[in-house]
Design a protein around this motif. Structure first.
Motif, PDB file in Angstrom:
ATOM      1  N   GLY A 113      31.494  48.036  47.357  1.00 21.61           N
ATOM      2  CA  GLY A 113      31.901  46.660  47.088  1.00 21.61           C
ATOM      3  C   GLY A 113      30.868  45.898  46.297  1.00 21.61           C
ATOM      4  O   GLY A 113      29.752  46.377  46.067  1.00 21.61           O
ATOM      5  N   ALA A 114      31.248  44.716  45.858  1.00 25.17           N
ATOM      6  CA  ALA A 114      30.338  43.874  45.090  1.00 25.17           C
ATOM      7  C   ALA A 114      30.591  42.419  45.452  1.00 25.17           C
ATOM      8  O   ALA A 114      31.708  42.043  45.812  1.00 25.17           O
ATOM      9  CB  ALA A 114      30.560  44.097  43.596  1.00 25.17           C
ATOM     10  N   GLU A 115      29.550  41.609  45.370  1.00 29.18           N
ATOM     11  CA  GLU A 115      29.677  40.172  45.605  1.00 29.18           C
ATOM     12  C   GLU A 115      28.925  39.460  44.491  1.00 29.18           C
ATOM     13  O   GLU A 115      27.798  39.831  44.156  1.00 29.18           O
ATOM     14  CB  GLU A 115      29.055  39.758  46.962  1.00 29.18           C
ATOM     15  CG  GLU A 115      29.390  40.638  48.163  1.00 29.18           C
ATOM     16  CD  GLU A 115      30.812  40.503  48.703  1.00 29.18           C
ATOM     17  OE1 GLU A 115      31.515  39.532  48.338  1.00 29.18           O
ATOM     18  OE2 GLU A 115      31.234  41.401  49.459  1.00 29.18           O
ATOM     19  N   LEU A 116      29.576  38.455  43.930  1.00 30.75           N
ATOM     20  CA  LEU A 116      28.929  37.595  42.943  1.00 30.75           C
ATOM     21  C   LEU A 116      28.726  36.259  43.647  1.00 30.75           C
ATOM     22  O   LEU A 116      29.692  35.575  43.980  1.00 30.75           O
ATOM     23  CB  LEU A 116      29.817  37.458  41.700  1.00 30.75           C
ATOM     24  CG  LEU A 116      29.187  36.785  40.478  1.00 30.75           C
ATOM     25  CD1 LEU A 116      29.810  37.336  39.199  1.00 30.75           C
ATOM     26  CD2 LEU A 116      29.336  35.278  40.514  1.00 30.75           C
ATOM     27  N   SER A 135      33.698  33.432  36.734  1.00 34.57           N
ATOM     28  CA  SER A 135      33.004  34.306  37.692  1.00 34.57           C
ATOM     29  C   SER A 135      34.030  35.126  38.485  1.00 34.57           C
ATOM     30  O   SER A 135      33.796  36.299  38.791  1.00 34.57           O
ATOM     31  CB  SER A 135      32.086  33.504  38.619  1.00 34.57           C
ATOM     32  OG  SER A 135      32.733  32.364  39.130  1.00 34.57           O
ATOM     33  N   ASP A 136      35.173  34.515  38.780  1.00 30.30           N
ATOM     34  CA  ASP A 136      36.235  35.282  39.446  1.00 30.30           C
ATOM     35  C   ASP A 136      36.714  36.426  38.543  1.00 30.30           C
ATOM     36  O   ASP A 136      36.882  37.561  39.000  1.00 30.30           O
ATOM     37  CB  ASP A 136      37.423  34.372  39.770  1.00 30.30           C
ATOM     38  CG  ASP A 136      37.102  33.380  40.893  1.00 30.30           C
ATOM     39  OD1 ASP A 136      36.096  33.594  41.595  1.00 30.30           O
ATOM     40  OD2 ASP A 136      37.854  32.407  41.051  1.00 30.30           O
ATOM     41  N   ALA A 137      36.903  36.105  37.256  1.00 32.90           N
ATOM     42  CA  ALA A 137      37.398  37.126  36.325  1.00 32.90           C
ATOM     43  C   ALA A 137      36.394  38.263  36.185  1.00 32.90           C
ATOM     44  O   ALA A 137      36.773  39.439  36.081  1.00 32.90           O
ATOM     45  CB  ALA A 137      37.680  36.503  34.959  1.00 32.90           C
ATOM     46  N   GLU A 138      35.109  37.917  36.204  1.00 30.80           N
ATOM     47  CA  GLU A 138      34.063  38.935  36.114  1.00 30.80           C
ATOM     48  C   GLU A 138      34.192  39.941  37.265  1.00 30.80           C
ATOM     49  O   GLU A 138      34.092  41.155  37.076  1.00 30.80           O
ATOM     50  CB  GLU A 138      32.694  38.232  36.159  1.00 30.80           C
ATOM     51  CG  GLU A 138      31.492  39.138  36.375  1.00 30.80           C
ATOM     52  CD  GLU A 138      30.903  39.680  35.090  1.00 30.80           C
ATOM     53  OE1 GLU A 138      31.590  39.604  34.041  1.00 30.80           O
ATOM     54  OE2 GLU A 138      29.773  40.176  35.136  1.00 30.80           O
ATOM     55  N   LEU A 172      23.866  35.437  41.790  1.00 32.09           N
ATOM     56  CA  LEU A 172      23.264  36.682  42.264  1.00 32.09           C
ATOM     57  C   LEU A 172      24.383  37.720  42.327  1.00 32.09           C
ATOM     58  O   LEU A 172      25.424  37.479  42.943  1.00 32.09           O
ATOM     59  CB  LEU A 172      22.650  36.450  43.647  1.00 32.09           C
ATOM     60  CG  LEU A 172      22.064  37.666  44.355  1.00 32.09           C
ATOM     61  CD1 LEU A 172      20.953  38.318  43.542  1.00 32.09           C
ATOM     62  CD2 LEU A 172      21.531  37.260  45.736  1.00 32.09           C
ATOM     63  N   LYS A 173      24.167  38.850  41.654  1.00 32.95           N
ATOM     64  CA  LYS A 173      25.224  39.873  41.573  1.00 32.95           C
ATOM     65  C   LYS A 173      24.754  41.137  42.277  1.00 32.95           C
ATOM     66  O   LYS A 173      23.810  41.778  41.821  1.00 32.95           O
ATOM     67  CB  LYS A 173      25.534  40.176  40.104  1.00 32.95           C
ATOM     68  CG  LYS A 173      26.059  38.934  39.358  1.00 32.95           C
ATOM     69  CD  LYS A 173      25.993  39.113  37.852  1.00 32.95           C
ATOM     70  CE  LYS A 173      27.178  39.886  37.348  1.00 32.95           C
ATOM     71  NZ  LYS A 173      27.181  39.938  35.852  1.00 32.95           N
ATOM     72  N   LYS A 206      26.568  25.426  51.713  1.00 34.35           N
ATOM     73  CA  LYS A 206      27.811  25.999  51.204  1.00 34.35           C
ATOM     74  C   LYS A 206      27.560  26.627  49.832  1.00 34.35           C
ATOM     75  O   LYS A 206      27.046  25.965  48.929  1.00 34.35           O
ATOM     76  CB  LYS A 206      28.867  24.902  51.093  1.00 34.35           C
ATOM     77  CG  LYS A 206      30.281  25.435  50.977  1.00 34.35           C
ATOM     78  CD  LYS A 206      31.272  24.255  51.019  1.00 34.35           C
ATOM     79  CE  LYS A 206      32.695  24.717  50.842  1.00 34.35           C
ATOM     80  NZ  LYS A 206      33.284  25.215  52.091  1.00 34.35           N
ATOM     81  N   VAL A 207      27.894  27.881  49.702  1.00 35.64           N
ATOM     82  CA  VAL A 207      27.729  28.575  48.423  1.00 35.64           C
ATOM     83  C   VAL A 207      29.015  29.358  48.163  1.00 35.64           C
ATOM     84  O   VAL A 207      29.472  30.107  49.025  1.00 35.64           O
ATOM     85  CB  VAL A 207      26.534  29.565  48.475  1.00 35.64           C
ATOM     86  CG1 VAL A 207      26.434  30.360  47.179  1.00 35.64           C
ATOM     87  CG2 VAL A 207      25.226  28.829  48.730  1.00 35.64           C
ATOM     88  N   PHE A 208      29.608  29.162  46.995  1.00 35.14           N
ATOM     89  CA  PHE A 208      30.851  29.873  46.684  1.00 35.14           C
ATOM     90  C   PHE A 208      30.546  31.255  46.115  1.00 35.14           C
ATOM     91  O   PHE A 208      29.626  31.426  45.311  1.00 35.14           O
ATOM     92  CB  PHE A 208      31.694  29.076  45.681  1.00 35.14           C
ATOM     93  CG  PHE A 208      32.337  27.888  46.309  1.00 35.14           C
ATOM     94  CD1 PHE A 208      33.484  28.043  47.073  1.00 35.14           C
ATOM     95  CD2 PHE A 208      31.785  26.623  46.182  1.00 35.14           C
ATOM     96  CE1 PHE A 208      34.085  26.951  47.690  1.00 35.14           C
ATOM     97  CE2 PHE A 208      32.375  25.523  46.782  1.00 35.14           C
ATOM     98  CZ  PHE A 208      33.524  25.683  47.538  1.00 35.14           C
ATOM     99  N   SER A 209      31.316  32.212  46.542  1.00 40.86           N
ATOM    100  CA  SER A 209      31.131  33.592  46.082  1.00 40.86           C
ATOM    101  C   SER A 209      32.483  34.231  45.827  1.00 40.86           C
ATOM    102  O   SER A 209      33.504  33.751  46.319  1.00 40.86           O
ATOM    103  CB  SER A 209      30.403  34.409  47.148  1.00 40.86           C
ATOM    104  OG  SER A 209      29.164  33.814  47.455  1.00 40.86           O
TER     105      SER A 209
END
Ligand code: ATP
Ligand code: MG
Length: 414
Positions: free
Chosen positions: A123-126, A134-137, A97-98, A296-299
């Protein structure tokens, strides 16, 4: 006179035009990257922020009891509200979810240039992806937003919290003793970090090794001296960023976001022209959902300091000049007023910004006024012209005048 509260600002029209200009550039980049906007309340239950950042955050935020006895806080940032929103309502959305947000934040800080008690973050959260790509994005978007804003001089410093955590673990520091140490290292307060490290059982040599590591800055090859999973991961993120064409990135193992929930990469951006308060962005990968009652969800996310980015653009002379009115319509007599209203309505309908005399001024005074508000053209609606179904169009820059038929004004102004 009633003063506004310390650390707050009012924004006159010229300033709002600059702010909207930057906002629309940011928004455009976020949308091009497939992020969609969300909004959350300006105030939240205080607990949201103490859960995320610990009780010490109370010293830095505006919190109070409302009339119903609830503990309420003005939001100091938007990651916690976003993740609360996610856990409560957005878990069924396809992942990743972006999302992005733009809004004001409040912190009880000592006001100075670039530091306010009310300020804005974009700000933005992926949410939901734990990978180098996903980090690079996310880093790529932060970089694109800043470069797309027009800012020339900026840099991105990228680290991985795992490098220091591994070193602390190897030196025998228990996990629960790490946050305060990392917080001191983040602020480069080494003299305050040393006693904490020594209390946690570290040897002098390992303390100096950790402190030395926070000073490592440079190209990806500096990671060769720090072999391990964290370093490999960071190298992969860096190589994806290179594929994306992201520039101005360097490794900085001194980027430490002190708080526990950061799990992997951490990054910051600076605009050197800002001097002391030069940090314009902070971000990283984290896991907060389990703190707020979810799985737990990584973002990965970031927040750009909107006000500081705008200050940097201003320093570089890159903000747009004040907007000008396309046309100002002047009736030459009371009898011509109605005709002037018809003309101004026609212009506005055609998408031409237009204003009309509302003060019953003389023609001479109207021309002065039009000049003072920076109108580009004046449309003079007079009896002589009306007899020929025309108006006079006057260019305020050159002073040139021409007779234009009523049905040709729009074309002449466009
Ligand atoms: P700092 O170390 O400068 O206090 P921070 O680590 O608290 O920053 P974040 O919480 O990561 O900052 O916020 C992201 C960005 O928001 C910062 O990089 C900065 O540009 C901006 N920012 C933070 N606090 C303020 C403030 N009080 N006034 C204006 N901008 C701010
Ligand atoms: Mg701060």
């Amino acid at each position: 006179m009633i003063q506004r509260p310390r650390g707050t600002r009012d924004f006159p029209p010229e300033e709002m035009e600059k702010r909207r200009f930057l906002e629309s550039r940011f928004r455009r980049e976020a949308e091009l990257y497939g992020f969609r906007e969300i909004a959350t309340p300006i105030f939240e239950n205080t607990e949201l922020f103490t859960l995320k950042s610990g009780p010490n955050i109370l010293d830095e935020i505006y919190s109070f009891e409302d009339k119903g006895g609830r503990q309420i806080a003005l939001r100091p940032e938007l990651t916690a509200p976003t993740m609360r929103f996610f856990v409560n309502d957005l878990t069924n959305y396809p992942r990743p979810l972006k999302v992005f947000y733009f809004g004001q934040c409040f912190r009880y800080e000592r006001p100075q240039s670039g530091r306010y008690r009310e300020f804005f973050q974009f700000g933005a959260e992926l949410i939901g992806a734990p990978n180098p790509e996903s980090d690079a994005e996310v880093i790529g978007l932060a970089a694109q937003m800043v470069s797309g804003s027009g800012l020339g001089a900026y840099n991105i410093r990228l680290g991985h919290i795992g490098v220091l955590r591994d070193k602390l673990r190897e030196a025998g520091v228990p996990t629960e003793s790490m946050p305060p140490i990392l917080q001191k290292l983040d602020k480069k307060l080494y003299d305050e970090a040393r006693p904490l490290m020594s209390k946690a059982g570290m040897s002098l040599a390992s303390m100096e090794d950790v402190i030395g590591t926070t000073g490592i800055v440079g190209p990806p090859s500096v990671l060769d001296d720090y072999p391990g999973e964290a370093s490999d991961y960071l190298k992969e993120v860096l190589s994806i960023l290179a594929d994306y064409g992201t520039v101005n990135v360097q490794v900085d193992l001194g980027v430490v976001r002190g708080l526990d929930y950061y799990t992997g990469i951490v990054f910051e951006m600076d605009a050197p022209c800002l001097g002391a308060e030069k940090q314009i962005c902070g971000g990283g990968s984290y896991s907060l959902t389990e703190l707020f009652g979810g799985e737990k969800v990584f973002s990965t996310g970031f927040a750009i300091g909107f006000d500081r980015t705008l200050l940097a653009l201003e320093r570089e002379g890159l903000t747009p000049p004040p907007r000008k009115l396309d046309a100002y319509v002047v009736p030459t007599s009371d009898a011509m007023r109605r005709q002037a209203y018809v003309v101004v309505a026609q212009l506005r309908k055609a998408g031409i910004s237009a204003d009309v005399d509302l003060m019953r001024r003389s023609v001479g005074k109207n021309l002065k006024y039009a000049d003072s508000i920076g109108a580009k053209k004046v449309v003079i609606v007079g009896e002589k012209e009306a007899a020929q179904a025309s108006v006079t169009l006057r260019d305020l820059g050159s002073g040139k005048q021409e007779l234009v038929p009523l049905d040709g004004i729009v074309a002449a102004l466009k």
